[in-house]
Design a protein around this motif. Structure first.
Motif, PDB file in Angstrom:
ATOM      1  N   GLN A 205      20.449  10.664 123.580  1.00  0.00           N
ATOM      2  CA  GLN A 205      19.697  10.050 122.464  1.00  0.00           C
ATOM      3  C   GLN A 205      18.931   8.829 122.961  1.00  0.00           C
ATOM      4  O   GLN A 205      17.782   8.612 122.617  1.00  0.00           O
ATOM      5  N   SER A 206      19.601   7.994 123.783  1.00  0.00           N
ATOM      6  CA  SER A 206      18.966   6.749 124.216  1.00  0.00           C
ATOM      7  C   SER A 206      17.882   6.991 125.273  1.00  0.00           C
ATOM      8  O   SER A 206      16.810   6.396 125.214  1.00  0.00           O
ATOM      9  N   LEU A 207      18.158   7.874 126.224  1.00  0.00           N
ATOM     10  CA  LEU A 207      17.177   8.088 127.295  1.00  0.00           C
ATOM     11  C   LEU A 207      15.882   8.709 126.765  1.00  0.00           C
ATOM     12  O   LEU A 207      14.789   8.329 127.180  1.00  0.00           O
ATOM     13  N   VAL A 208      16.023   9.644 125.830  1.00  0.00           N
ATOM     14  CA  VAL A 208      14.822  10.274 125.265  1.00  0.00           C
ATOM     15  C   VAL A 208      13.886   9.204 124.674  1.00  0.00           C
ATOM     16  O   VAL A 208      12.670   9.253 124.846  1.00  0.00           O
ATOM     17  N   LYS A 209      14.470   8.204 124.029  1.00  0.00           N
ATOM     18  CA  LYS A 209      13.652   7.135 123.407  1.00  0.00           C
ATOM     19  C   LYS A 209      12.819   6.415 124.471  1.00  0.00           C
ATOM     20  O   LYS A 209      11.697   6.025 124.222  1.00  0.00           O
ATOM     21  N   LEU A 210      13.399   6.245 125.664  1.00  0.00           N
ATOM     22  CA  LEU A 210      12.671   5.537 126.722  1.00  0.00           C
ATOM     23  C   LEU A 210      11.657   6.447 127.420  1.00  0.00           C
ATOM     24  O   LEU A 210      10.574   6.006 127.797  1.00  0.00           O
ATOM     25  N   LEU A 211      11.999   7.720 127.564  1.00  0.00           N
ATOM     26  CA  LEU A 211      11.062   8.647 128.221  1.00  0.00           C
ATOM     27  C   LEU A 211       9.739   8.717 127.468  1.00  0.00           C
ATOM     28  O   LEU A 211       8.682   8.891 128.061  1.00  0.00           O
ATOM     29  N   CYS A 212       9.829   8.549 126.159  1.00  0.00           N
ATOM     30  CA  CYS A 212       8.614   8.632 125.336  1.00  0.00           C
ATOM     31  C   CYS A 212       7.632   7.509 125.636  1.00  0.00           C
ATOM     32  O   CYS A 212       6.495   7.553 125.191  1.00  0.00           O
ATOM     33  N   LEU A 213       8.064   6.494 126.395  1.00  0.00           N
ATOM     34  CA  LEU A 213       7.156   5.401 126.745  1.00  0.00           C
ATOM     35  C   LEU A 213       6.267   5.764 127.935  1.00  0.00           C
ATOM     36  O   LEU A 213       5.366   5.022 128.301  1.00  0.00           O
ATOM     37  N   TYR A 214       6.555   6.898 128.580  1.00  0.00           N
ATOM     38  CA  TYR A 214       5.771   7.310 129.753  1.00  0.00           C
ATOM     39  C   TYR A 214       4.763   8.379 129.333  1.00  0.00           C
ATOM     40  O   TYR A 214       4.903   8.979 128.258  1.00  0.00           O
ATOM     41  N   ASP A 215       3.746   8.600 130.190  1.00  0.00           N
ATOM     42  CA  ASP A 215       2.661   9.498 129.775  1.00  0.00           C
ATOM     43  C   ASP A 215       3.001  10.965 130.014  1.00  0.00           C
ATOM     44  O   ASP A 215       3.507  11.321 131.084  1.00  0.00           O
ATOM     45  N   ASN A 216       2.657  11.766 129.043  1.00  0.00           N
ATOM     46  CA  ASN A 216       2.747  13.238 129.180  1.00  0.00           C
ATOM     47  C   ASN A 216       4.082  13.759 129.666  1.00  0.00           C
ATOM     48  O   ASN A 216       4.136  14.618 130.545  1.00  0.00           O
ATOM     49  N   ILE A 217       5.153  13.211 129.162  1.00  0.00           N
ATOM     50  CA  ILE A 217       6.469  13.738 129.533  1.00  0.00           C
ATOM     51  C   ILE A 217       6.715  14.998 128.704  1.00  0.00           C
ATOM     52  O   ILE A 217       6.421  15.025 127.507  1.00  0.00           O
ATOM     53  N   LYS A 218       7.264  16.013 129.379  1.00  0.00           N
ATOM     54  CA  LYS A 218       7.637  17.220 128.633  1.00  0.00           C
ATOM     55  C   LYS A 218       9.164  17.326 128.677  1.00  0.00           C
ATOM     56  O   LYS A 218       9.760  17.190 129.756  1.00  0.00           O
ATOM     57  N   ILE A 219       9.791  17.528 127.543  1.00  0.00           N
ATOM     58  CA  ILE A 219      11.262  17.571 127.515  1.00  0.00           C
ATOM     59  C   ILE A 219      11.742  18.935 127.012  1.00  0.00           C
ATOM     60  O   ILE A 219      11.254  19.443 126.001  1.00  0.00           O
ATOM     61  N   SER A 220      12.708  19.500 127.744  1.00  0.00           N
ATOM     62  CA  SER A 220      13.353  20.732 127.269  1.00  0.00           C
ATOM     63  C   SER A 220      14.828  20.443 127.000  1.00  0.00           C
ATOM     64  O   SER A 220      15.507  19.869 127.858  1.00  0.00           O
ATOM     65  N   PHE A 221      15.298  20.800 125.833  1.00  0.00           N
ATOM     66  CA  PHE A 221      16.717  20.627 125.491  1.00  0.00           C
ATOM     67  C   PHE A 221      17.386  21.994 125.579  1.00  0.00           C
ATOM     68  O   PHE A 221      17.011  22.908 124.841  1.00  0.00           O
ATOM     69  N   VAL A 222      18.341  22.113 126.474  1.00  0.00           N
ATOM     70  CA  VAL A 222      18.989  23.407 126.687  1.00  0.00           C
ATOM     71  C   VAL A 222      20.438  23.275 126.226  1.00  0.00           C
ATOM     72  O   VAL A 222      21.234  22.557 126.849  1.00  0.00           O
ATOM     73  N   SER A 223      20.788  23.948 125.131  1.00  0.00           N
ATOM     74  CA  SER A 223      22.136  23.712 124.574  1.00  0.00           C
ATOM     75  C   SER A 223      22.631  24.944 123.824  1.00  0.00           C
ATOM     76  O   SER A 223      21.835  25.802 123.425  1.00  0.00           O
ATOM     77  N   PRO A 224      23.965  24.974 123.587  1.00  0.00           N
ATOM     78  CA  PRO A 224      24.474  26.010 122.688  1.00  0.00           C
ATOM     79  C   PRO A 224      23.879  25.790 121.294  1.00  0.00           C
ATOM     80  O   PRO A 224      23.541  24.644 120.954  1.00  0.00           O
ATOM     81  N   LYS A 225      23.776  26.844 120.512  1.00  0.00           N
ATOM     82  CA  LYS A 225      23.078  26.686 119.229  1.00  0.00           C
ATOM     83  C   LYS A 225      23.827  25.757 118.258  1.00  0.00           C
ATOM     84  O   LYS A 225      23.227  25.171 117.368  1.00  0.00           O
ATOM     85  N   GLN A 226      25.152  25.575 118.506  1.00  0.00           N
ATOM     86  CA  GLN A 226      25.926  24.665 117.632  1.00  0.00           C
ATOM     87  C   GLN A 226      25.697  23.195 118.006  1.00  0.00           C
ATOM     88  O   GLN A 226      26.102  22.293 117.285  1.00  0.00           O
TER      89      GLN A 226
END
Ligand code: NCD
Length: 355
Positions: A205-226
């Motif tokens: 949760q915290s790291l994603v907030k900081l990544l958004c401060l950089y340009d053109n970051i693409k994020i993939s969340f890979v998780s169980p559906k639950q």
């Protein structure tokens, strides 16, 4: 007028941030969203300067004296190895006297004292309070309390419930910046995957907030559906127009990612029996790492369980042991910044190390 903590706590995060600033600087560190891009760059530079100075005996002597007039209370009611010890070592490098309460059975909380009263007591003896607490809003509540009683004692969150872990996000950014120094565009334009329990992992949760401060970051969340990302985080990603996708098979993107951030299942927060979830598709194996780009990196906040094969430790892409070490330096940088010691460190470095 007396503060009503409950009213303040229920505000959206971005409306609370002004309460934690003083003289246009972070005073209490509660949320990752308090960091700006400029401050992240500054703290990363400061951490690297500190570790450079600490390499020599003379340099260490300088650091050991730098904040020897300051004291720190470490209040950790949740288990911790890395966060706690790296803060301890950060204090030791800077000459700060510190004390700890980690087992509440040894404090007056055992006699029925509220934890807010305990923190108020710490503030009578120490200049800064660093805390990890199992209740999500506790760090911010005590920061509001410090403001309302006019005590100039910073509160630093070392992890709050499932929601926030701002200093872990800071050390993750430091790790990314060191790992991608070689790229002409630094770590702008990277594709980063988060794998595992992205629902309750506060580091995510915290790291994603900081990544958004950089340009053109693409994020993939890979998780169980639950265990997909919470609605709150989705709203944040949408608001900041960050490109992201949710999937349940890392193989679909393994050859494209620049970094993978593996997380363990956070079963201490179980309400829905996550032990019944098949987590094996979310284990990172040596074979998967082989399919990653040559100069990509594998991150993990640690502690790990089966989700990260120890054989990966021998691959040069494994970054998690360096990540935990980076934590010590960036936390020392953060404390120096909070105590206004940044310019003394930079001046010392310029005078003694740049020829
Ligand atoms: C993390 C935490 O406490 O959230 N650990 C850490 O601080 N390095 C991750 C975890 O416990 O899974």
């Amino acid at each position: 007028m007396p503060y009503s903590y409950d009213n303040l706590i229920s505000l959206p995060t971005r409306e609370k941030l002004t309460h934690f600033i003083r003289n246009e600087k972070i005073f209490h560190l509660i949320f990752a969203e308090q960091f700006s891009r400029e401050l992240l760059d500054r703290l990363c530079r400061l951490a690297t300067t500190l570790r450079g100075i600490a390499k020599s005996k003379e340099g260490l002597k300088f650091l050991n004296n730098l904040l020897s007039h300051k004291s720190c209370m470490l209040f950790f009611t949740q288990p911790s190895t890395r966060t706690y010890l790296s803060f301890v070592r950060a204090c030791q490098f800077l000459g700060i006297n510190y004390a700890e309460v980690r087992d509440i059975n040894t404090s007056s909380i055992f006699k029925g004292e509220t934890d807010t009263d305990s923190v108020r007591t710490f503030s009578s003896y120490f200049d800064i309070i660093i805390m990890r607490h199992h209740k999500s809003g506790f760090a911010e509540k005590t920061a509001f309390m410090m403001n309302s009683i006019n005590r100039s004692i910073p509160i630093v969150s070392g992890g709050a419930g499932q929601d926030e872990h701002p200093t872990q996000a800071l050390l993750d950014i430091y790790t990314l910046s060191r790992s991608f120094e070689w790229r002409p565009d630094f770590f702008n334009n990277i594709h980063m995957a988060f794998m595992g329990d992205v629902s309750r992992g506060r580091t995510v949760q915290s790291l994603v907030k900081l990544l958004c401060l950089y340009d053109n970051i693409k994020i993939s969340f890979v998780s169980p559906k639950q265990l997909t990302i919470p609605k709150k985080l989705k709203n944040f990603l949408d608001r900041t127009r960050t490109t992201y996708q949710e999937l349940n098979d890392i193989k679909e993107i393994i050859g494209d990612i620049d970094a993978v951030y593996v997380t363990r299942i956070q079963d201490e927060y179980d309400t829905n029996e996550s032990s019944k979830i098949d987590y094996t598709p979310f284990h990172l194996t040596v074979n998967l790492v082989k399919k990653m780009k040559k100069r990509s990196i594998v991150m993990h906040p640690l502690p790990r369980r089966e989700e990260l094969d120890p054989q990966i430790d021998f691959d040069s892409r494994a970054m998690y042991w360096r990540q935990e070490r980076n934590g010590m330096w960036i936390r020392a940088a953060l404390i120096s910044y909070l105590f206004n010691a940044e310019s003394s460190i930079l001046d010392y470095y310029t005078q003694n190390y740049s020829y």
